[in-house]
Design a protein around this motif. Structure first.
Motif, PDB file in Angstrom:
ATOM      1  N   THR A  84      77.887  41.708  48.892  1.00  9.04           N
ATOM      2  CA  THR A  84      77.153  40.682  48.164  1.00  9.04           C
ATOM      3  C   THR A  84      76.431  39.776  49.153  1.00  9.04           C
ATOM      4  O   THR A  84      77.057  39.214  50.058  1.00  9.04           O
ATOM      5  N   PHE A 231      86.095  49.589  35.834  1.00 10.54           N
ATOM      6  CA  PHE A 231      85.935  48.205  36.268  1.00 10.54           C
ATOM      7  C   PHE A 231      85.619  48.146  37.762  1.00 10.54           C
ATOM      8  O   PHE A 231      84.854  47.288  38.215  1.00 10.54           O
ATOM      9  N   LEU A 234      81.998  48.858  38.229  1.00  7.27           N
ATOM     10  CA  LEU A 234      81.211  47.707  37.803  1.00  7.27           C
ATOM     11  C   LEU A 234      81.197  46.609  38.866  1.00  7.27           C
ATOM     12  O   LEU A 234      80.143  46.051  39.196  1.00  7.27           O
ATOM     13  N   THR A 235      82.373  46.296  39.431  1.00 10.62           N
ATOM     14  CA  THR A 235      82.474  45.167  40.363  1.00 10.62           C
ATOM     15  C   THR A 235      82.119  45.533  41.806  1.00 10.62           C
ATOM     16  O   THR A 235      81.654  44.674  42.558  1.00 10.62           O
ATOM     17  N   LEU A 236      82.344  46.791  42.181  1.00 12.20           N
ATOM     18  CA  LEU A 236      82.091  47.178  43.574  1.00 12.20           C
ATOM     19  C   LEU A 236      80.717  47.796  43.783  1.00 12.20           C
ATOM     20  O   LEU A 236      80.229  47.818  44.921  1.00 12.20           O
ATOM     21  N   LEU A 239      77.335  45.331  40.189  1.00 12.83           N
ATOM     22  CA  LEU A 239      77.004  43.919  40.413  1.00 12.83           C
ATOM     23  C   LEU A 239      76.476  43.652  41.830  1.00 12.83           C
ATOM     24  O   LEU A 239      75.427  43.022  41.991  1.00 12.83           O
TER      25      LEU A 239
END
Length: 469
Positions: A84, A231, A234-236, A239
């Motif tokens: 990120t 999940f 989705l998060t790794l 996003l």
């Protein structure tokens, strides 16, 4: 005199293609010359696992799915983010430094004594109005002493004033979330912004997992594992890749495809019917993506309609917010699509096992009747889910006495309408598409393969025996 029943074949395994083969009563004539008074016919049940497809059928499906799976893996490798991207915190909304805290003392005092009208820097003023502010100067306020329990200032204490009309009240021993504003005066650097809800949420998640495993057994365990993997994607991947500047629509297509492949094959096994469900889901997702792209652009939906999306756009101005809206439509529709496509594929397979003489048209007509019943409930599910999520917004329009046309025309509600209708069209289309694919695939299987074996009927030799697959 009737001959004794011949033992069942040992090579069939439990369930032998989903039929128990119990027969009673007169059966048709047999090849051994007996008069047919034995057990000749069977009843179809779905006790065992799905019959495996023939080698020919598996090759046909692999020719379509393997290139798709390879494309998904390549997409994951190419778009995988390095992490990120960092940014300077604004201290607004979710973009602020937070720590865990605990109320160590609480007492009621006169609001005039604590100057309750003054709001701490970084504090949450949601739900406060002029009228409640006037009441706060004359009523009994709460004075909470909060201790910071995490971060570099662990052990530091500060005072939080809770006004009488505040929607969030504190009590002694309450676990809280505190925000840190480094640029504020020392006495106002910390403020309570939320309550700690980790324990009830963890307990509820545990009850959910126990219920799934208790009812679903091993299928429930695999479903939970697939949920964790989904999940994780989705998060790794999804996003961080969007924040990294990749096109949200492309990221959503690749990520949703990866979730679909992992979840379906993990929950339902590496079988021909699961592969057909994957194909049906893929076609429906493409339709949802096409319709969503057209109508989001045509309706001039920016995707930037509230404080959270505004904050995202302010921090990362290069993100395509309308593409982010479409990505949300795709991912939100995926879960219900899986349910519909798996159900329709299983219906076609069971109909084929019950009567292998049914051609693709007959299979389609029989299975689509099941699908029509499914459509009504699934569409209601989507519409009510979106309406429930937007209920506070709809209440605001009702309070303002706005007309239905004005409500629907506002961008906030128009987004939900487009999201709901595009997703519902994709769900409705998935029923005939998946049914037709399953009917064609199962009908092209070569005779004599396990998938093409009849469910019942006269055996070729011996009493109580059906034709071997």
């Amino acid at each position: 005199m009737t001959s004794p029943q011949r033992p069942a074949d040992h090579d069939r395994g439990p369930g032998h293609d989903g039929h128990d083969g119990h027969g009673h009563g007169p059966g048709p004539g047999r090849a051994d010359g007996h008069d047919g008074h034995g057990h000749g016919h069977g009843h179809a049940h779905s006790h065992g696992p799905a019959a495996p497809g023939s080698r020919h059928l598996r090759r046909v499906i692999a020719a379509v799915l393997i290139p798709f799976a390879v494309a998904v893996v390549v997409g994951l490798v190419v778009l995988w983010p390095g992490g990120t991207p960092s940014h300077q915190r604004t201290g607004v909304g979710f973009d602020r430094q937070t720590q865990q805290g605990r109320v160590v003392a609480f007492q009621r005092v006169d609001c005039k004594e604590v100057n309750a009208a003054q709001v701490p820097v970084g504090g949450d003023t949601a739900g406060q109005t002029d009228r409640s502010g006037a009441q706060s100067r004359t009523g009994q306020c709460g004075k909470a002493t909060v201790e910071v329990q995490t971060g570099p200032d662990t052990g530091r204490k500060f005072v939080e004033v809770v006004q009488p009309g505040a929607p969030r009240q504190l009590k002694d021993g309450q676990e809280v979330v505190v925000a840190y504003a480094p640029d504020a005066p020392r006495d106002l650097q910390y403020s309570v912004v939320d309550l700690n809800r980790k324990l009830p949420l963890a307990l509820l998640a545990g009850i959910f997992a126990a219920a799934v495993v208790l009812v679903g057994r091993m299928r429930g365990v695999t479903a939970l594992i697939a949920l964790v993997v989904s999940f994780g994607v989705l998060t790794l991947f999804i996003l961080p890749a969007i924040l990294d500047g990749s096109n949200p629509l492309v990221v959503a297509v690749v990520g949703a495809s990866a979730i679909m492949l992992i979840a379906l094959y993990m929950c339902h096994g590496l079988t021909a019917r699961t592969s057909v469900a994957v194909l049906g889901t893929l076609v429906s997702l493409l339709l949802i993506g096409l319709l969503g792209s057209v109508f989001i652009d045509w309706a001039f939906l920016s995707g930037n309609t509230d404080d959270n999306t505004g904050l995202i756009h302010g921090l990362y101005p290069d993100i395509d917010m309308s593409g982010l809206l479409l990505a949300g439509v795709l991912i939100g529709s995926l879960g219900v699509l899986d349910d519909v496509t798996v159900t329709q594929t299983s219906a076609v397979w069971e109909l084929h096992q019950a009567d292998s003489r049914m051609g693709p048209r007959a299979l389609y007509r029989a299975a689509i009747r099941i699908g029509r019943d499914h459509i009504a409930s699934v569409v209601n599910t989507l519409v009510l889910a979106y309406a429930g999520a937007a209920l506070p917004l709809l209440l605001l329009f009702s309070i303002a006495q706005s007309s239905m046309g004005a409500v629907a025309n506002s961008e906030l509600v128009a987004e939900e309408i487009v999201r709901t209708l595009v997703g519902s069209i994709g769900l409705v289309a998935s029923v005939p598409v998946t049914t037709a694919l399953a009917a064609l695939v199962v009908s092209t299987d070569r005779p004599g393969s396990p998938a093409a074996a009849p469910a019942g009927g006269p055996g070729r030799g011996g009493r109580g025996r059906r034709r071997k697959p």
